[in-house]
Design a protein around this motif. Sequence first.
Motif, short mmCIF file in Angstrom:
data_model
loop_
_atom_site.label_atom_id
_atom_site.label_comp_id
_atom_site.label_asym_id
_atom_site.label_seq_id
_atom_site.Cartn_x
_atom_site.Cartn_y
_atom_site.Cartn_z
N ARG A 157 18.89 -16.99 79.85
CA ARG A 157 19.85 -17.80 80.61
C ARG A 157 21.24 -17.20 80.66
O ARG A 157 21.94 -17.31 81.66
CB ARG A 157 19.91 -19.21 80.01
CG ARG A 157 20.74 -20.18 80.78
CD ARG A 157 20.47 -21.59 80.31
NE ARG A 157 21.00 -21.85 79.00
CZ ARG A 157 22.13 -22.51 78.77
NH1 ARG A 157 22.86 -22.95 79.79
NH2 ARG A 157 22.55 -22.73 77.54
N ALA A 158 21.65 -16.54 79.60
CA ALA A 158 23.03 -16.02 79.54
C ALA A 158 23.30 -14.97 80.60
O ALA A 158 24.44 -14.82 81.06
CB ALA A 158 23.30 -15.45 78.14
N ASP A 159 22.27 -14.23 81.04
CA ASP A 159 22.47 -13.13 81.99
C ASP A 159 22.21 -13.54 83.44
O ASP A 159 22.63 -12.84 84.36
CB ASP A 159 21.55 -11.95 81.64
CG ASP A 159 21.85 -11.39 80.26
OD1 ASP A 159 23.04 -11.25 79.94
OD2 ASP A 159 20.89 -11.12 79.51
N THR A 160 21.52 -14.63 83.66
CA THR A 160 21.13 -14.99 85.02
C THR A 160 22.29 -15.63 85.80
O THR A 160 23.25 -16.13 85.21
CB THR A 160 19.96 -15.98 85.00
OG1 THR A 160 20.37 -17.18 84.32
CG2 THR A 160 18.76 -15.38 84.32
N GLU A 161 22.15 -15.61 87.13
CA GLU A 161 23.12 -16.33 87.94
C GLU A 161 22.98 -17.83 87.72
O GLU A 161 23.95 -18.55 87.58
CB GLU A 161 22.89 -16.01 89.42
CG GLU A 161 23.82 -16.77 90.36
CD GLU A 161 23.39 -16.67 91.81
OE1 GLU A 161 23.74 -17.58 92.58
OE2 GLU A 161 22.69 -15.70 92.16
#
Length: 272
Positions: free
Chosen positions: A54-58
């Motif tokens: 989740r931290a890297d996704t848009e």
Amino acid sequence: MHADIVDLRQFYHSRLGRFAEQSITMALSSLWAKLPEERLVGLGYAVPYLERFRADTERTFAFMPAGQGAVNWPVAELSSTALIFDEELPLPDSSIDRVLMVHALEFAENPRETMKELWRVLAPGGRLVIVVPNRRGVWARMEHTPFGSGRPYSRGQLTALLRETNFTPGASADALFFPPSKLKTVLKLRRGFERIGRSLWPMFSGVIIVEAQKRLYQGLPVAARASRRVFVPVLAPQGVPTTREKHPAGRFDLVLRILAASRALDKIGVPL
């Protein structure tokens, strides 16, 4: 029948569930490292595994089937959860980059229709990862975990389903080589089971994990798809008589019409 959301959440809060999550997460890491600025949907009960990406996704969504039930996620934040029908996702065409299916495909009423719907919402070149119970593994035979419910798959069955629904199977991984036991002595040896299992008996893993890519350059026959869902008006009071039941005269009038039609047919010699 879907696994219940309460049972799924309780399993992942248990000691055995946490170790199962660690094993599957390690296998997922070999397929997906990071998803920078991509849109990710978790389908089924993928919440324990979405946190890693989740931290890297848009943006990240947790889509939970209506037959399973839903919980709020992320905790103490604006909800990214949606209660859905897996054959009718509330998304426009080509709007998602990645899909992670966990506790989903094995419970699907019509797996092919579910996969076709995922093909529709995935962007060109989009990828999905499917985690399903291995029909040869011990976990699919034990009912005290969610992996013992639903329809288990072999690797060949999963590959055939992906190709039939216009996906190209790619990299794969395996997880859950340790027995699904609640005994502490067995769970302490889980790392040894995982290491030895990957080398000696990979075909007997608890789950199969396969990545696939949306295929664009092959035609498939298109049939008109109509919703098979039947919606019940839950706000209507149950047991309320219909208009015809309220007015017995309406029923009597209908009987008279039937008798008149019968006599007309009898006059012209049509047997009843």
